[in-house]
Design a protein around this motif. Structure first.
Motif, PDB file in Angstrom:
ATOM      1  N   VAL A  55     -24.869 -18.587  73.927  1.00  0.00           N
ATOM      2  CA  VAL A  55     -24.030 -19.337  74.870  1.00  0.00           C
ATOM      3  C   VAL A  55     -24.981 -19.885  75.937  1.00  0.00           C
ATOM      4  N   PRO A  58     -23.331 -21.162  80.062  1.00  0.00           N
ATOM      5  CA  PRO A  58     -22.047 -20.477  80.272  1.00  0.00           C
ATOM      6  C   PRO A  58     -21.330 -20.950  81.536  1.00  0.00           C
ATOM      7  N   ARG A 191     -18.022 -19.560  77.662  1.00  0.00           N
ATOM      8  CA  ARG A 191     -17.908 -21.001  77.898  1.00  0.00           C
ATOM      9  C   ARG A 191     -16.594 -21.477  77.316  1.00  0.00           C
TER      10      ARG A 191
END
Length: 229
Positions: A55, A58, A191
């Motif tokens: 991710v 984020p 996210r």
């Protein structure tokens, strides 16, 4: 008399807005940073961990930590057997395990885990975690890809990308600590899309809920490890 009551009511309204702003400011500046870094040192919150790259940008992140009274090789079996239809999550079972107690023993039948394996998150199997990274006695990273309109998980490799979704990781990082203990650092990164929809939800409900569940998991893992001695 009615006029006096009316003045009191209208006079109270201007005070409500500043009070609400002060409450929000106090939470944002004092409470929220502590929730997101509970138990972690500055070095632990600042460093990167395996799985962070899953991710890369984020919307939100937390780093929480605790010291457990056993070496990593004794903590690891408890983490390996997590899952709704396995050992549970060692948190508030009424909230995330439909009231079924999480395992209080190491079960050999739940000790097999491999990257790509799905761990059922709820009773109906509509959502799950995927084992993204696995380094025995050191790192376990679980990934979640959630289709928000349907409230179920999806596979980003094969399924169409939902218009509203939430992607995240839940990483467990174990390091030896003095006196035969383990420093357990839990890193989350998430996210959402669209951000205007997912971010307010995460701020109001997601982050506080994770804090409540994670510190309970820390407590229950410590209790189980103490019982082994």
């Amino acid at each position: 008399m009615p006029e006096q009551q009316s003045r009191r009511r209208t006079g109270a309204r201007p005070l409500a807005f500043p009070a609400a702003l002060a409450t929000l400011a106090f939470y944002a500046l004092r409470c929220r940073p502590r929730l997101l870094t509970w138990g972690a040192t500055r070095d632990e919150t600042a460093r990167s961990y395996p799985g962070d790259e899953l991710v890369p940008d984020p919307d939100g992140m937390s780093t929480m930590a605790t010291t457990l009274p056993a070496p990593p090789e004794r903590v690891w079996p408890w983490l390996v057997q997590m899952g709704y239809d396995r050992g549970g999550w060692y948190s508030w079972d009424l909230l995330d395990h439909y009231g079924r107690p999480s395992a209080d023993r190491i079960a050999p039948e739940w000790q097999t885990l491999e990257e790509g394996q799905r761990l059922t998150a709820v009773r109906d199997g509509r959502s799950w975690f995927t084992v993204a990274l696995l380094d025995p006695n050191r790192t376990l990273v679980l990934r979640s890809d959630l289709n928000l309109p349907q409230g179920r998980s999806f596979d980003p490799r094969t399924d169409p990308e939902p218009r509203a979704r939430l992607d995240g990781i839940w990483g467990f990082h174990l390091r030896p600590a003095p006196f035969g203990e383990t420093r357990l650092v839990v890193r989350t990164r998430g996210r959402g899309h669209p951000r205007w929809l997912t971010r307010p939800f995460d701020l109001v409900l997601g982050e506080p809920a994770h804090f409540i569940m994670q510190i309970r998991q820390f407590h229950n893992l410590r209790t189980r490890l103490d019982a082994e001695t």
